[in-house]
Write an enzyme that holds these catalytic residues in place. Structure first.
Site, PDB file in Angstrom:
ATOM      1  N   SER A 163       0.850  -1.202   0.027  1.00 48.57           N
ATOM      2  CA  SER A 163       0.047   0.025   0.066  1.00 48.57           C
ATOM      3  C   SER A 163       0.862   1.137   0.211  1.00 48.57           C
ATOM      4  CB  SER A 163      -0.915  -0.121   1.413  1.00 48.57           C
ATOM      5  OG  SER A 163      -1.955   0.808   0.969  1.00 48.57           O
ATOM      6  N   ASP A 211      -5.860  -3.529  -2.410  1.00 43.94           N
ATOM      7  CA  ASP A 211      -4.888  -3.394  -1.449  1.00 43.94           C
ATOM      8  C   ASP A 211      -4.092  -4.466  -0.920  1.00 43.94           C
ATOM      9  OD1 ASP A 211      -3.773  -2.563   1.160  1.00 43.94           O
ATOM     10  OD2 ASP A 211      -4.376  -0.730   0.692  1.00 43.94           O
TER      11      ASP A 211
END
Length: 302
Positions: free
Chosen positions: A46, A175
């Site tokens: 991320s 993610d």
């Protein structure tokens, strides 16, 4: 030794994600680069994936601007961007869009892909396949061009609900924090043979995630009814993440990990106020400067 040769051979550098909380840990990236602490392999998920590629490109100014000045870009995002379907963070623009538009210029946000490739340090970033639930890892071998790299950084950073999914070679990703590393690539570094870890956290020491409440669980299950693995991994994540935090703390006690924890975290993961983000960076940089000598002592120890 070449300027592109790592000078640390037995420690993995691991960046935790956390959206705009990475404004604080960008100060750690700056400090590592200033002190020429060059690790052999860098792991990130991320926002930690952005730190990873900025660090390997050895770009201090971009490392800071990515989580501060970028919010002043008119196309950064916000409610209007979210309602238009581009995401609260305008992902395509922020990753490959800016990198391609500024390629070859001396603008702060231009990415130095030449240095990224020349640096002998390897990278490892992860995304989550929303159809299969597979955790997919990408290294430099998957990034022959800057577009290939930025697509994978975006995929790793695709926050559920707040950013549209990213498609690469026919597979769709979200993610990487929903993958089996649960936000901190400790197990991946272990599989690569590392036994010592420098871990950069975006939460203060002792932080643990709270389980999602019934309403939040219902919202995720409704929003991702066609891709239920996204909802289930999001619901599962707090307990998995908390166990990982326990493991990181154990390694730290045993001396196998050196961990940077923010003294406090002044912003949340969706902060867009430039002044607050700059203050967050300044606080993180000041803390990193205070702690850097102890990092170097630990890195040099056995």
């Amino acid at each position: 030794m070449s300027q592109y040769e790592p000078n640390i051979d037995d420690v993995a550098l691991i960046f935790e994600g956390g959206g705009m909380r990475a404004s604080y840990t960008a100060g750690v990236v700056t400090t590592l680069l200033e002190r020429e602490l060059n690790f052999p392999k860098v792991y990130g998920i991320s926002a930690g994936a952005s730190h990873t590629v900025n660090y390997v490109s050895r770009d201090i100014e971009r490392s800071r601007a990515s989580f501060t000045d970028l919010v002043r870009d008119p196309e950064f995002g916000g409610v209007g961007s979210f309602l238009s379907g581009r995401g609260f963070f305008n992902a395509h623009h922020l990753y490959e869009g800016i990198a391609e538009d500024l390629a070859g210029t001396d603008e702060v946000m231009a990415f130095d892909f030449e240095t990224f490739l020349a640096n002998k340090a390897e990278v490892h970033i992860e995304g989550f396949d929303w159809e299969t639930g597979e955790t997919v890892a990408w290294t430099k071998a998957d990034m022959p061009t800057m577009l290939d790299m930025m697509l994978r950084v975006r995929a790793s950073s695709t926050m559920p609900l707040f950013m549209p999914p990213t498609t690469i070679d026919g597979r769709t990703y979200m993610d990487g924090g929903m993958g089996t590393s649960w936000g901190i690539c400790l197990d991946a570094a272990r599989r690569d043979g590392f036994e010592r870890f420098f871990i950069v956290r975006t939460q203060p020491r002792g932080y643990r995630k709270k389980p999602l409440g019934a309403l939040s669980r219902a919202v995720f299950r409704a929003a991702f009814r066609n891709h239920p693995l996204v909802a289930e991994r999001t619901i599962e994540r707090p307990s998995r993440y908390n166990a990982l935090c326990d493991e990181v703390e154990r390694l730290e006690r045993e001396g196998s990990a050196c961990v940077f924890y923010p003294d406090e975290m002044p912003v949340d993961n969706k902060e867009t106020n430039w002044e607050k983000l700059c203050a967050s960076y300044d606080a993180g940089y000041a803390q990193a400067q205070r702690e850097a000598a102890s990092w170097e002592a630990w890195i040099g120890g056995r």
